[in-house]
Design an enzyme around this catalytic site. Sequence first.
Site, PDB file in Angstrom:
ATOM      1  N   GLU A  47       0.861  -1.200   0.000  1.00 27.61           N
ATOM      2  CA  GLU A  47       0.000   0.000   0.000  1.00 27.61           C
ATOM      3  C   GLU A  47       0.891   1.241   0.000  1.00 27.61           C
ATOM      4  O   GLU A  47       1.495   1.584   1.014  1.00 27.61           O
ATOM      5  CB  GLU A  47      -0.916  -0.007   1.231  1.00 27.61           C
ATOM      6  CG  GLU A  47      -1.802   1.229   1.302  1.00 27.61           C
ATOM      7  CD  GLU A  47      -2.547   1.342   2.630  1.00 27.61           C
ATOM      8  OE1 GLU A  47      -2.774   0.322   3.300  1.00 27.61           O
ATOM      9  OE2 GLU A  47      -2.887   2.484   2.990  1.00 27.61           O
ATOM     10  N   ARG A  51       0.357  10.295  -0.061  1.00 26.98           N
ATOM     11  CA  ARG A  51       0.635  11.411   0.850  1.00 26.98           C
ATOM     12  C   ARG A  51       1.855  12.193   0.442  1.00 26.98           C
ATOM     13  O   ARG A  51       2.238  13.144   1.116  1.00 26.98           O
ATOM     14  CB  ARG A  51       0.874  10.883   2.266  1.00 26.98           C
ATOM     15  CG  ARG A  51      -0.316  10.193   2.813  1.00 26.98           C
ATOM     16  CD  ARG A  51      -0.078   9.733   4.223  1.00 26.98           C
ATOM     17  NE  ARG A  51      -1.045   8.712   4.543  1.00 26.98           N
ATOM     18  CZ  ARG A  51      -1.041   8.008   5.647  1.00 26.98           C
ATOM     19  NH1 ARG A  51      -0.106   8.209   6.549  1.00 26.98           N
ATOM     20  NH2 ARG A  51      -1.960   7.095   5.860  1.00 26.98           N
ATOM     21  N   THR A  75      -4.605   5.979   1.253  1.00 30.65           N
ATOM     22  CA  THR A  75      -5.070   7.358   1.416  1.00 30.65           C
ATOM     23  C   THR A  75      -5.855   7.816   0.177  1.00 30.65           C
ATOM     24  O   THR A  75      -5.783   8.975  -0.247  1.00 30.65           O
ATOM     25  CB  THR A  75      -3.888   8.324   1.723  1.00 30.65           C
ATOM     26  OG1 THR A  75      -2.912   7.668   2.525  1.00 30.65           O
ATOM     27  CG2 THR A  75      -4.377   9.542   2.480  1.00 30.65           C
ATOM     28  N   LYS A 135     -11.411  -1.911   6.225  1.00 35.76           N
ATOM     29  CA  LYS A 135     -10.306  -1.525   7.100  1.00 35.76           C
ATOM     30  C   LYS A 135     -10.921  -0.886   8.356  1.00 35.76           C
ATOM     31  O   LYS A 135     -11.876  -0.104   8.247  1.00 35.76           O
ATOM     32  CB  LYS A 135      -9.424  -0.541   6.339  1.00 35.76           C
ATOM     33  CG  LYS A 135      -8.455   0.271   7.152  1.00 35.76           C
ATOM     34  CD  LYS A 135      -7.544   1.062   6.225  1.00 35.76           C
ATOM     35  CE  LYS A 135      -7.075   2.356   6.863  1.00 35.76           C
ATOM     36  NZ  LYS A 135      -6.069   3.051   6.046  1.00 35.76           N
TER      37      LYS A 135
END
Length: 213
Positions: A47, A51, A75, A135
């Site tokens: 993942e 960011r 994100t 999640k």
Amino acid sequence: MMQSLVSLTAKQVMQDAPVIPVIVLHDVAQAVPLARALVAGGIRMLEITLRTSAALDCMRVIRAEVPEAIVGAGTVCNARDVDACLEAGARFAVSPGYTTQLGLACRERGLPLLPGVASASEIMQALNDGYHDLKFFPAMQAGGVAMLKALYGPFAQIQFCPTGGITAQNAGEFLALPNVVCVGGSWLVPVDALAQVDYTRIEALARQATQLL
Ligand code: 3PG
């Protein structure tokens, strides 16, 4: 485990290994050696969080040069993120929260999504939109193991990937729960290991993570 991943599902993303590494990369030059180290340690679902300005390029080079890795985007917050990460080669998406717009955008584009939830109402919204593999974020701050045990009552059909505050030390407690398939965490890719270009340490952390039950 090593099933065909031609059409990947969120469940396959969760079932591949006990830990999904949450990766923050600032330098695209680190993407390929990092991905190789994680794969060598037995972790291939990666993942890469959106960011940093390097994130999309990191996905591109991993997709091109590390075929054993399955690169995903973290994100992911909206349809624009979905388009950007797909264009960069992401094969799955992880989001910190959930909106119906995000769920629809991923479904329309065929991108498996692991949506973040932290409450019963958010779970109900995700379920309503057809998402069962979720999640739990931020896991420790939102109630940790006790919260997941409480959620098991009304939502026994939901499979979770708790993320946020999970460590090598507490991961086992989460993985022992009937509604937890894997955990997410940044501890496999420590900031200082990246700064020291210590991929051997990262490979060892990945290998240890595969031994978690
Ligand atoms: C994040 O979004 O940064 C993840 O939840 C990772 O959290 P962690 O750094 O506590 O593992």
